[in-house]
Scaffold this motif. Sequence first.
Motif, PDB file in Angstrom:
ATOM      1  N   LEU A   9      73.767  31.781  37.250  1.00 14.29           N
ATOM      2  CA  LEU A   9      73.110  32.143  35.994  1.00 14.29           C
ATOM      3  C   LEU A   9      74.138  32.340  34.879  1.00 14.29           C
ATOM      4  O   LEU A   9      73.944  31.875  33.749  1.00 14.29           O
ATOM      5  N   ALA A  10      75.234  33.030  35.193  1.00 16.01           N
ATOM      6  CA  ALA A  10      76.266  33.258  34.176  1.00 16.01           C
ATOM      7  C   ALA A  10      76.895  31.935  33.747  1.00 16.01           C
ATOM      8  O   ALA A  10      77.137  31.706  32.559  1.00 16.01           O
ATOM      9  N   MET A  11      77.164  31.065  34.733  1.00 15.12           N
ATOM     10  CA  MET A  11      77.773  29.761  34.427  1.00 15.12           C
ATOM     11  C   MET A  11      76.842  28.926  33.547  1.00 15.12           C
ATOM     12  O   MET A  11      77.266  28.366  32.524  1.00 15.12           O
ATOM     13  N   LEU A  12      75.562  28.861  33.915  1.00 17.18           N
ATOM     14  CA  LEU A  12      74.610  28.061  33.149  1.00 17.18           C
ATOM     15  C   LEU A  12      74.395  28.641  31.754  1.00 17.18           C
ATOM     16  O   LEU A  12      74.379  27.902  30.755  1.00 17.18           O
ATOM     17  N   ALA A  13      74.225  29.956  31.694  1.00 14.27           N
ATOM     18  CA  ALA A  13      73.975  30.587  30.393  1.00 14.27           C
ATOM     19  C   ALA A  13      75.191  30.426  29.483  1.00 14.27           C
ATOM     20  O   ALA A  13      75.041  30.147  28.283  1.00 14.27           O
ATOM     21  N   GLY A  14      76.393  30.577  30.048  1.00 13.02           N
ATOM     22  CA  GLY A  14      77.601  30.417  29.241  1.00 13.02           C
ATOM     23  C   GLY A  14      77.764  28.993  28.738  1.00 13.02           C
ATOM     24  O   GLY A  14      78.048  28.765  27.558  1.00 13.02           O
ATOM     25  N   ALA A  15      77.571  28.015  29.648  1.00 10.88           N
ATOM     26  CA  ALA A  15      77.735  26.608  29.260  1.00 10.88           C
ATOM     27  C   ALA A  15      76.679  26.193  28.237  1.00 10.88           C
ATOM     28  O   ALA A  15      76.987  25.509  27.253  1.00 10.88           O
ATOM     29  N   TYR A  16      75.442  26.624  28.455  1.00  6.25           N
ATOM     30  CA  TYR A  16      74.393  26.251  27.506  1.00  6.25           C
ATOM     31  C   TYR A  16      74.603  26.925  26.151  1.00  6.25           C
ATOM     32  O   TYR A  16      74.343  26.323  25.095  1.00  6.25           O
ATOM     33  N   SER A  17      75.100  28.166  26.171  1.00  4.71           N
ATOM     34  CA  SER A  17      75.376  28.864  24.911  1.00  4.71           C
ATOM     35  C   SER A  17      76.468  28.148  24.125  1.00  4.71           C
ATOM     36  O   SER A  17      76.383  28.011  22.902  1.00  4.71           O
ATOM     37  N   LEU A  18      77.503  27.673  24.843  1.00  2.00           N
ATOM     38  CA  LEU A  18      78.558  26.910  24.168  1.00  2.00           C
ATOM     39  C   LEU A  18      77.993  25.656  23.519  1.00  2.00           C
ATOM     40  O   LEU A  18      78.288  25.345  22.364  1.00  2.00           O
ATOM     41  N   PHE A  19      77.164  24.933  24.286  1.00  2.00           N
ATOM     42  CA  PHE A  19      76.580  23.685  23.775  1.00  2.00           C
ATOM     43  C   PHE A  19      75.622  23.968  22.617  1.00  2.00           C
ATOM     44  O   PHE A  19      75.656  23.311  21.577  1.00  2.00           O
ATOM     45  N   TYR A  20      74.784  24.971  22.803  1.00  2.00           N
ATOM     46  CA  TYR A  20      73.761  25.320  21.811  1.00  2.00           C
ATOM     47  C   TYR A  20      74.395  25.781  20.497  1.00  2.00           C
ATOM     48  O   TYR A  20      73.884  25.488  19.409  1.00  2.00           O
ATOM     49  N   SER A  21      75.518  26.492  20.594  1.00  2.00           N
ATOM     50  CA  SER A  21      76.129  27.110  19.407  1.00  2.00           C
ATOM     51  C   SER A  21      77.262  26.286  18.819  1.00  2.00           C
ATOM     52  O   SER A  21      77.981  26.776  17.940  1.00  2.00           O
ATOM     53  N   THR A  22      77.447  25.063  19.305  1.00  2.00           N
ATOM     54  CA  THR A  22      78.613  24.275  18.865  1.00  2.00           C
ATOM     55  C   THR A  22      78.671  24.127  17.350  1.00  2.00           C
ATOM     56  O   THR A  22      79.706  24.387  16.714  1.00  2.00           O
ATOM     57  N   GLU A  23      77.571  23.705  16.755  1.00  2.00           N
ATOM     58  CA  GLU A  23      77.573  23.459  15.310  1.00  2.00           C
ATOM     59  C   GLU A  23      77.828  24.764  14.535  1.00  2.00           C
ATOM     60  O   GLU A  23      78.638  24.800  13.605  1.00  2.00           O
TER      61      GLU A  23
END
Length: 649
Positions: free
Chosen positions: A297-311
Amino acid sequence: MTLFDLVIRSMRKNIKHYYLYFFALIFSVVLYFVFATLQHDPSIVEQSGGKMGSGFKAAGILLLFISGIFVVYANSIFLKRRSREIGLYQLIGLTKSSVSRLLVIENTLLSAGALAIGIGIGILVSRVFLLLLMKLVGFDGFIELSFSKAAVVQTISVFLVIIVLTSAQMLFSVYRSTLLGLFNADKAGENPKKPKAVLSAILAVLGICLIIFGYWLSMRMINSLLFFNMIAVMASTILGTYLIFRVTISWLFYRIRQSKQGHLGLHSSLSLAPLMHRMKGNANSLTIITVLSAMTLAMLAGAYSLFYSTEKETRLSLPFDYMFDEDMFTVELDNDVKASADKFTAELTELDIPYTSTEIEGLTVEGQFEEGATPEWMYSSFEGTVLKASALREAGLEIDMPEAGEAVFYDATSYFILKTMDLPFNVKLFNPDQQVDVAVTKLGEGNVVNKFFGGVQIVVDDAMYEELKTLFGADDRGSRLTYMQAINVVDRDRLEEASEIFRRINEESEQFRFDYYTQYNEAMENNGLLIFIAGFLGLVFLISTGSILYFKQMTEAEQEKKSYATLRQLGFTVKDIMRGIMRKQLFVFGVPLMIGLLHSIFAIKVASFLFISDITVPASIAMGIYALIYLVFAFLTVGYYRKTVDSAF
């Protein structure tokens, strides 16, 4: 009947137990083959400059590690489940050698089938995964994916090792076990004994305290002892989780049963009683599943947050598309920053690319935090740029105007530390002859001028800026006026074209600068690859942990089948029995998920220092999707129990 006929009969009989394991094995092979294909594909390696090939190689090793643990663990569950069958084979005269050959042949056929089907599906779906990857990393154009013999050989090789490993596990189990042990294997781990009241109460409370301590420390771990803090948080959280499952829950259940004087009723007998008896045997697996769920969960949430917040993250670091700044590194373009800016804007005008350009003046001055305002291990002095809020607003930034005599502090690279500091605090601005204390009443997210690798920026109102300029501006001993020109492209579709001009101008002068478009693309490429790999690894984690829980519940359902038959004979309906069973499943699937979610929330809160922006939304989305997929296994298990209860009468 030959041994092979016996193998075929055994596989037919056990197919209903194998199908989910078989599916999970095929899924692991498919993913590993896809990773190996992308790792060896020359066009992908060339397009990404070798970065993706290395990423898939590392992910493949991790995937192999996960799959290996899952297969070995699932195999141990099946061996325990079939222990009576193995014992009967020996009882009717088959030697241990014959039984071992039977199991190894069965395992080899099953694994070879999964390997063949998995590689076949992998060949068919590799292109779909490639298109998904291209979409995530933002690559344009067409990339032809070729069939990779190296990927096939690599996949077969690594899964052959797993087959050998599980076969060895079977041989060890057959030769090591006695007949009595085989017939009683399904009762191993049951704990019907009354727990020692005082000791259990102490350990039960200790388990909760260790988890609370881990959470408490995780919120204070960012300091000079970061590494040791991480070890302490992991150790206390994992040990606390184990004690929760091993002692705390059993102790609570025992207290509940004691309060009811042993009269549990139908529903509690079908939920609470089996859990009490099997907590000792299930503590290890529930702890592993909870910890793995938290990590996933931490890995997925962290990776998705990075992708989601890139811009958003890139924009916070680089608020303008382009900026020419005297302070950017040491080499000036033709010794004239304004000339280079003029050259850039002239080319934009020539190509009819609309843009806005604003000149911004800044005052660069030495500064120092007031004593005790910052953590001991953080920098206490800095070289900062003082800026007028009105000039930044004219350049297009939507920032708050500071109150008279107050300042807003910006530093994107140190924001994760700054936001832990108490406001207001003072900073001292000085040169050899002058010094002024400035009250910082607010912290701003990101930067207000392009400083990709950091740089303190202090925004004040016009009157205060003029006052500081009078004090420090004319001095050349540590303070100076800085010229900056901020340029934004109006037509966003032509941003790429403008960035090519920007890069060419800088290359001509052997000077490197950062622009928004280039940094955004690089971040998208990195974060897209990360979410691609994390997403599939997370899916393998999820299917592995969900399958293990499902297999264990299948085994327990078979063991309790006689009890269901007795209850049906006594007049209880399937609906009555299922209510008790659903309570049990709510615990088996719900408790590891809830504790795993709680662990991951604190892990993400710690990791949030990597982000300038708030990641609550993307982290919640990732955790929600994980929880929904995870609960599918709970519904599958309830369905299996319903069939078992139906067929028990």
